[in-house]
Design a protein around this motif. Sequence first.
Motif, mmCIF file in Angstrom:
data_model
loop_
_atom_site.group_PDB
_atom_site.id
_atom_site.type_symbol
_atom_site.label_atom_id
_atom_site.label_comp_id
_atom_site.label_asym_id
_atom_site.label_seq_id
_atom_site.Cartn_x
_atom_site.Cartn_y
_atom_site.Cartn_z
ATOM 1 N N ALA A 1 15.224 26.187 15.457
ATOM 2 C CA ALA A 1 16.690 27.101 15.333
ATOM 3 C C ALA A 1 17.404 27.070 14.141
ATOM 4 O O ALA A 1 17.808 28.121 13.699
ATOM 5 C CB ALA A 1 17.697 26.391 16.584
ATOM 6 N N LEU A 2 17.626 25.797 13.367
ATOM 7 C CA LEU A 2 18.289 25.991 12.273
ATOM 8 C C LEU A 2 17.412 26.481 11.137
ATOM 9 O O LEU A 2 17.914 27.280 10.423
ATOM 10 C CB LEU A 2 18.594 24.118 11.795
ATOM 11 C CG LEU A 2 19.226 24.260 10.564
ATOM 12 C CD1 LEU A 2 20.589 24.778 10.536
ATOM 13 C CD2 LEU A 2 19.550 22.700 10.187
ATOM 14 N N LEU A 3 16.091 26.307 10.928
ATOM 15 C CA LEU A 3 15.276 26.882 10.092
ATOM 16 C C LEU A 3 15.316 28.389 10.242
ATOM 17 O O LEU A 3 15.381 29.185 9.302
ATOM 18 C CB LEU A 3 14.001 26.348 10.112
ATOM 19 C CG LEU A 3 13.146 26.810 8.891
ATOM 20 C CD1 LEU A 3 13.423 26.388 7.451
ATOM 21 C CD2 LEU A 3 11.892 26.560 9.180
ATOM 22 N N SER A 4 15.209 29.023 11.355
ATOM 23 C CA SER A 4 15.144 30.351 11.831
ATOM 24 C C SER A 4 16.285 31.021 11.319
ATOM 25 O O SER A 4 16.452 32.098 10.716
ATOM 26 C CB SER A 4 14.926 30.641 13.263
ATOM 27 O OG SER A 4 13.520 30.195 13.462
ATOM 28 N N ALA A 5 17.693 30.490 11.793
ATOM 29 C CA ALA A 5 18.809 30.702 11.356
ATOM 30 C C ALA A 5 19.134 31.020 9.900
ATOM 31 O O ALA A 5 19.537 31.972 9.125
ATOM 32 C CB ALA A 5 19.751 30.090 11.985
ATOM 33 N N VAL A 6 18.641 29.594 9.184
ATOM 34 C CA VAL A 6 18.848 29.882 7.770
ATOM 35 C C VAL A 6 17.951 30.630 6.997
ATOM 36 O O VAL A 6 18.711 31.851 6.105
ATOM 37 C CB VAL A 6 18.921 28.531 7.253
ATOM 38 C CG1 VAL A 6 18.581 28.375 5.701
ATOM 39 C CG2 VAL A 6 20.073 27.764 7.508
ATOM 40 N N THR A 7 16.862 30.748 7.372
ATOM 41 C CA THR A 7 15.787 31.940 6.636
ATOM 42 C C THR A 7 16.133 33.285 6.758
ATOM 43 O O THR A 7 15.909 34.288 6.284
ATOM 44 C CB THR A 7 14.368 31.517 7.075
ATOM 45 O OG1 THR A 7 14.066 31.442 8.360
ATOM 46 C CG2 THR A 7 13.832 30.045 6.325
ATOM 47 N N GLY A 8 16.908 33.464 8.141
ATOM 48 C CA GLY A 8 17.091 34.843 8.511
ATOM 49 C C GLY A 8 18.253 35.327 7.721
ATOM 50 O O GLY A 8 18.486 36.489 7.379
ATOM 51 N N LEU A 9 19.208 34.433 7.359
ATOM 52 C CA LEU A 9 20.241 34.734 6.247
ATOM 53 C C LEU A 9 19.784 34.994 4.929
ATOM 54 O O LEU A 9 20.266 35.581 4.003
ATOM 55 C CB LEU A 9 21.358 33.534 6.188
ATOM 56 C CG LEU A 9 22.096 33.184 7.517
ATOM 57 C CD1 LEU A 9 22.851 32.147 7.701
ATOM 58 C CD2 LEU A 9 23.067 34.512 7.862
ATOM 59 N N VAL A 10 18.796 34.202 4.453
ATOM 60 C CA VAL A 10 18.361 34.128 3.191
ATOM 61 C C VAL A 10 17.034 34.764 3.099
ATOM 62 O O VAL A 10 16.323 34.869 1.838
ATOM 63 C CB VAL A 10 18.385 32.813 2.536
ATOM 64 C CG1 VAL A 10 19.759 32.249 2.532
ATOM 65 C CG2 VAL A 10 17.407 31.908 2.976
ATOM 66 N N SER A 11 16.253 35.567 3.972
ATOM 67 C CA SER A 11 14.920 36.006 3.985
ATOM 68 C C SER A 11 14.801 37.054 2.716
ATOM 69 O O SER A 11 13.773 37.092 2.375
ATOM 70 C CB SER A 11 14.728 36.960 5.120
ATOM 71 O OG SER A 11 15.543 37.998 5.376
ATOM 72 N N SER A 12 15.568 37.704 2.323
ATOM 73 C CA SER A 12 15.397 38.504 1.090
ATOM 74 C C SER A 12 15.065 37.796 -0.031
ATOM 75 O O SER A 12 14.575 38.140 -1.168
ATOM 76 C CB SER A 12 16.546 39.357 0.781
ATOM 77 O OG SER A 12 17.648 38.751 0.305
ATOM 78 N N HIS A 13 15.385 36.351 -0.068
ATOM 79 C CA HIS A 13 15.112 35.741 -1.337
ATOM 80 C C HIS A 13 13.748 34.725 -1.341
ATOM 81 O O HIS A 13 13.351 34.062 -2.233
ATOM 82 C CB HIS A 13 16.145 34.672 -1.545
ATOM 83 C CG HIS A 13 17.674 35.075 -1.788
ATOM 84 N ND1 HIS A 13 17.857 35.632 -3.022
ATOM 85 C CD2 HIS A 13 18.622 35.511 -0.943
ATOM 86 C CE1 HIS A 13 19.092 36.103 -2.972
ATOM 87 N NE2 HIS A 13 19.557 36.013 -1.669
ATOM 88 N N ILE A 14 13.211 34.922 0.080
ATOM 89 C CA ILE A 14 11.849 34.308 0.097
ATOM 90 C C ILE A 14 10.917 35.257 -0.029
ATOM 91 O O ILE A 14 10.565 36.247 0.717
ATOM 92 C CB ILE A 14 11.657 33.477 1.654
ATOM 93 C CG1 ILE A 14 12.677 32.533 1.667
ATOM 94 C CG2 ILE A 14 10.446 32.845 1.764
ATOM 95 C CD1 ILE A 14 12.826 32.099 3.261
ATOM 96 N N THR A 15 10.142 35.255 -1.164
ATOM 97 C CA THR A 15 9.463 36.103 -1.796
ATOM 98 C C THR A 15 7.915 36.043 -1.604
ATOM 99 O O THR A 15 7.719 34.929 -1.067
ATOM 100 C CB THR A 15 9.685 36.246 -3.417
ATOM 101 O OG1 THR A 15 9.112 34.858 -3.929
ATOM 102 C CG2 THR A 15 11.116 36.293 -3.735
ATOM 103 N N PRO A 16 7.127 36.890 -1.754
ATOM 104 C CA PRO A 16 5.723 36.946 -1.244
ATOM 105 C C PRO A 16 5.056 35.913 -1.974
ATOM 106 O O PRO A 16 4.345 35.362 -1.921
ATOM 107 C CB PRO A 16 5.173 38.339 -1.937
ATOM 108 C CG PRO A 16 6.484 39.271 -1.716
ATOM 109 C CD PRO A 16 7.641 38.663 -1.965
#
Length: 133
Positions: free
Chosen positions: A100-115
């Motif tokens: 839950a925490l990881l999903s929430a945080v990665t959802g907020l910053v997903s544009s920074h997690i690059t290919p």
Amino acid sequence: MIAFNDAGNLREAALGRRVSVGAFSERERKVRRDFWVKLKRFASRVPFAQDLVAAYYCALDPATPIRVRGMLLAALAYFILPTDFIPDILGGLGFADDIALLSAVTGLVSSHITPTHRAAAARALDTELPKQT
């Protein structure tokens, strides 16, 4: 565990609020030191390993904005904690709060997690956690 004995500090960091340089550095050291140990120990019970490792690489990437790095380091440190809201020892259920925490945080910053981060995660998982057949 110096960095996350206080749930309030973890919440503030996860929400991207200001975190002291000392706390940020301690969190980064802890994640670097303990991340792979924890992941290897519980790999068979962590259904979100690919996202977790991509977040790890993003958090350690100096090109990632410091606020994003802080948020991801907080989420990764929560994953590393052995005694969190739902103890990880409880099998699949123990990782529900981590997911839950990881999903929430990665959802907020997903544009920074690059290919590039995702490709590094895939390579690392193949190297560090080879599939057993």
